[in-house]
Motif scaffolding. Sequence first.
Motif, PDB file in Angstrom:
ATOM      1  N   LEU A   1       0.873  -1.179   0.000  1.00 30.31           N
ATOM      2  CA  LEU A   1       0.000   0.000   0.000  1.00 30.31           C
ATOM      3  C   LEU A   1       0.909   1.228   0.000  1.00 30.31           C
ATOM      4  O   LEU A   1       1.757   1.384   0.888  1.00 30.31           O
ATOM      5  CB  LEU A   1      -0.890   0.001   1.249  1.00 30.31           C
ATOM      6  N   THR A   2       0.712   2.078  -0.995  1.00 33.34           N
ATOM      7  CA  THR A   2       1.590   3.248  -1.093  1.00 33.34           C
ATOM      8  C   THR A   2       0.927   4.458  -0.450  1.00 33.34           C
ATOM      9  O   THR A   2      -0.189   4.836  -0.797  1.00 33.34           O
ATOM     10  CB  THR A   2       1.945   3.533  -2.570  1.00 33.34           C
ATOM     11  N   ILE A   3       1.621   4.995   0.520  1.00 29.03           N
ATOM     12  CA  ILE A   3       1.113   6.168   1.237  1.00 29.03           C
ATOM     13  C   ILE A   3       2.289   7.096   1.496  1.00 29.03           C
ATOM     14  O   ILE A   3       3.372   6.638   1.909  1.00 29.03           O
ATOM     15  CB  ILE A   3       0.448   5.739   2.576  1.00 29.03           C
ATOM     16  N   HIS A   4       2.102   8.383   1.215  1.00 30.59           N
ATOM     17  CA  HIS A   4       3.121   9.394   1.469  1.00 30.59           C
ATOM     18  C   HIS A   4       4.420   9.049   0.728  1.00 30.59           C
ATOM     19  O   HIS A   4       5.517   9.133   1.288  1.00 30.59           O
ATOM     20  CB  HIS A   4       3.373   9.490   2.986  1.00 30.59           C
ATOM     21  N   GLY A   5       4.254   8.556  -0.467  1.00 25.15           N
ATOM     22  CA  GLY A   5       5.402   8.289  -1.324  1.00 25.15           C
ATOM     23  C   GLY A   5       6.176   7.041  -0.956  1.00 25.15           C
ATOM     24  O   GLY A   5       7.264   6.794  -1.476  1.00 25.15           O
ATOM     25  N   LYS A   6       5.609   6.229  -0.115  1.00 23.92           N
ATOM     26  CA  LYS A   6       6.357   5.046   0.290  1.00 23.92           C
ATOM     27  C   LYS A   6       5.431   3.824   0.244  1.00 23.92           C
ATOM     28  O   LYS A   6       4.248   3.937   0.577  1.00 23.92           O
ATOM     29  CB  LYS A   6       6.865   5.269   1.719  1.00 23.92           C
TER      30      LYS A   6
ATOM     31  N   THR B   1       1.803  -2.701   9.987  1.00 17.88           N
ATOM     32  CA  THR B   1       2.947  -2.743   9.083  1.00 17.88           C
ATOM     33  C   THR B   1       4.254  -2.825   9.869  1.00 17.88           C
ATOM     34  O   THR B   1       4.407  -2.165  10.904  1.00 17.88           O
ATOM     35  CB  THR B   1       2.966  -1.536   8.125  1.00 17.88           C
ATOM     36  N   PHE B   2       5.145  -3.681   9.337  1.00 15.64           N
ATOM     37  CA  PHE B   2       6.488  -3.801   9.905  1.00 15.64           C
ATOM     38  C   PHE B   2       7.481  -3.019   9.038  1.00 15.64           C
ATOM     39  O   PHE B   2       8.678  -3.087   9.242  1.00 15.64           O
ATOM     40  CB  PHE B   2       6.910  -5.270   9.979  1.00 15.64           C
ATOM     41  N   GLY B   3       6.944  -2.330   7.994  1.00 13.39           N
ATOM     42  CA  GLY B   3       7.788  -1.520   7.119  1.00 13.39           C
ATOM     43  C   GLY B   3       7.523  -1.861   5.661  1.00 13.39           C
ATOM     44  O   GLY B   3       6.527  -2.503   5.319  1.00 13.39           O
ATOM     45  N   GLY B   4       8.435  -1.431   4.795  1.00 11.88           N
ATOM     46  CA  GLY B   4       8.312  -1.724   3.367  1.00 11.88           C
ATOM     47  C   GLY B   4       9.180  -2.922   3.018  1.00 11.88           C
ATOM     48  O   GLY B   4       9.821  -3.513   3.903  1.00 11.88           O
ATOM     49  N   ALA B   5       9.197  -3.276   1.713  1.00 11.91           N
ATOM     50  CA  ALA B   5      10.009  -4.420   1.303  1.00 11.91           C
ATOM     51  C   ALA B   5      11.477  -4.132   1.618  1.00 11.91           C
ATOM     52  O   ALA B   5      12.003  -3.095   1.224  1.00 11.91           O
ATOM     53  CB  ALA B   5       9.814  -4.663  -0.190  1.00 11.91           C
TER      54      ALA B   5
END
Length: 846
Positions: A152-157, A173-177
């Motif tokens: 899920l992309t939010i605030h450019g991330k 969420t534990f973060g991005g990939a």
Amino acid sequence: MQLTQGVLEFCKYHGLGNDFILVDNRHQEEPVITAEQAVKLCDRNFGIGGDGVIFALPAKGNVDYSMRIFNSDGSEPEMCGNGIRCLARFVAEKDSEAPRTYKVHTLAGLIQPELLRDGQVCVDMGEPILDAQDIPTTLPPTEGDTVVKAPLTIHGKTWLMTCVSMGNPHAITFGGAGERIKVADLDIFTIGPLFEVHQVFPVRTNTEFVEVVDRGHVKMVVWERGAGRTLACGTGACATVVAGVLEGKTDRNCRVDLPGGPLQIEWRESNNHVYMTGPAELVFAGSWLSAQGLRPATDINFAEQLNSPVEARQKAVYGWVTLKDSIYAFTSSPDADAVASGSYIDAVHTVSNFGQLRVSTAAAFDDAEQMYAAGYLEGWLSAERIYDYYINTHEYFLHQLNASLPVPMKWLEDQDSWVRQQAESESTPYWAYMKALLAQFDGMVAGYQARSDAAGDGSRIPPLTKADFLFTNGNGELYDILDGLQPTDYDSMPAHQLRATLALSGRCSALVKVTGDLSDLLMGHSTWDTYSSMSKLYKHYHFALHNPAVAAQRMSFSSYPGELFSDDDMYMMDSQLVVLSTTNHIYNMSLFNLLTPQSLVSWQRVRAANALATNGSQWSSYLDVHNSGTYNNQYMVVDLKKFRPGHDLQPGVLWVAEQIPGLVKAADMTETLSRGYFPSFNVPYFPEIYRRSGFPALKARQEARGADYADAASWLSYQLAPRAKIFRRDAGKVADLASLKKIMRHNNYKDDPYSNGDPIAAICGRGDLDPANPVPKGCFDSKVTSYKLALALEAEVVNGPTTAYHLPPFRWTKQFDDVMHQGQAQVFDYEFERQTPVLDGGAVQK
Ligand SMILES: N[C@@H](CCC[C@H](N)C(=O)O)C(=O)O
């Protein structure tokens, strides 16, 4: 709760800083305030302030209560984890008959909080919901119907989201990939709201940002739907662990650290339920005066009628005992014709871990009726703790002391028959008092039994017999009766065992002290015993007895559930006597031949002396009436009437009386006191008592065994016992309550030369810290009072082993698992608290 037009009474609670306004709404189905009013209440500038308003509503179907909640923005969520812990504490404090586990109906279904003995609340939160449609979220499911690590992309991330409902929606969420969250670096105020209202969450969402410390420990910060950034979120912590398991990042049992503190979460494999354990705290109670337009209500709690401050009222359970057609009965409704009335505050609600019991009786009834009813009320109100204390001490005798109880119990039963026959046949005021005292005992047995019957099978209050109460009240006697039957072989003990046995066989340290200018009289007491006895209950009795010999109608004392005496001892009477004691062991076996059940046991003699004596000399004489020779103590009797602040001490301020089988020796010790202090540390003061008890003979035998034994035997010396030396060195520094507390909690074993590295060799010794043989035994409470406080029957008290000099608080860790401690706190780290005969709190002097 009292509701009058325009006024809403409430309590403010928090669970790890997630704070709520709790409203007692049990009289009607609909919340008494609207969503708009909730918003005003939650405003931190113009209202009370809170993350939400929670209503305790009437039961629905087969449950105890219903709960509803408004978020601080007025929206209504289905569930609140921290809130339900607060609700459980809130209703428990309001209900006289609170169960320990509640069934609560919420918009998320049945939730079951359980009040734990240590004050924490464990909640069965039910099963997590994982189906995307039910959460709800429109994020595409990644595993079956479940959304795990969906981008899920939010605030450019791009964040990887796992979605879980605990009745209310959560996105975790534990973060991005390939990128892990550091919770300290998050700008939650910017990103939180973007998640909350994102279109993939049709009913908005709570969002949890998680940093993994290890598989059993994560850190989490939360942005809550309808409340914004909060210090904790219970449902969020549960959802986090479920997500952690789904993502393979955590174990099912995991600690979640939130900004407000930790929660322990378990997602149990066996039933798929999630369990959350954490605290809930009452912060204050108050009245909201701008509550115009409240829905009308009528319920008025009887407790309002009692003149005591709000906080004490919240915690106290009230009771009355009536007498009609020769039947005594308990009621929780005020009854002006009751024989006895009183209140009870459980130890878990106090900062000292001392429970409080207040009982008074009505002059319209005769003495035996009054005392029977007083006992009945005590037995009823403190029943749960009576059982805890009974089972813990009974198990201690059986499994720690390996005692064979049938013969000593027969002794106590024979004694009981004897005292009852005497009380029937003798007609003196002394025996009239004894008869009333036995009625109090019988009343306590009956009150306990009635409560047990009311609680039903399988409750925490199983039936106890009269013999069980003889055991509880006679545990001091039992030590001596058992010693007579099973002599201890000191002569073949190794030195370390000898030292520990001598050091821990005594019970208590006490001090009577005058200040340098004789302006104050200070009295302190610290109990030593097995830690399994750490169920403390401070009692305030106020009777209206007609017996003309009774000098004290009021008595306040530190005690235990189910005991009609102090046992420590520390008593204050309105005859202006204060009584303290420490126990003297009997090492001369031949003295035990003098024991006979045709005698009065110590609790009976001491209660009679307390009620009837007007001075120390009389008190000592009463101690000698049919002396059982059991529970042999050194008693210090302080007569406040003889003390005039700032004047020469008059004879009679301090009497000391020592009992052994066949003898009570007593004397006026005021002159000794005028030099500063009188200490008490389980070694007899009077040379005759010292000699006859066998102290010098045992000491000489051990000294002959060598230096280590001589060192251990110093515990038998009146002048050179470790505590004698410490009192001699430090008593001069005691000038007020603060310094009295300090000496009564003193344990600086690492640096104090008189302790010589031994944690037991202190005024408040700790056997659990003994590195050679840690045992949960030693000093575990302290009580202090001054001239003025004692006149008002007040004291300051704390339960638990000392934490002086940065000693670690005592914990019931695994190594002490074999010692039963049912109902006790897990960790003992409490503060001094004022005990007053009237339920009005009181400032504690630091
Ligand atoms: N803080 C609560 C959750 C309160 C409800 C939440 N804001 C929602 O709207 O779902 C908790 O401790 O669970």
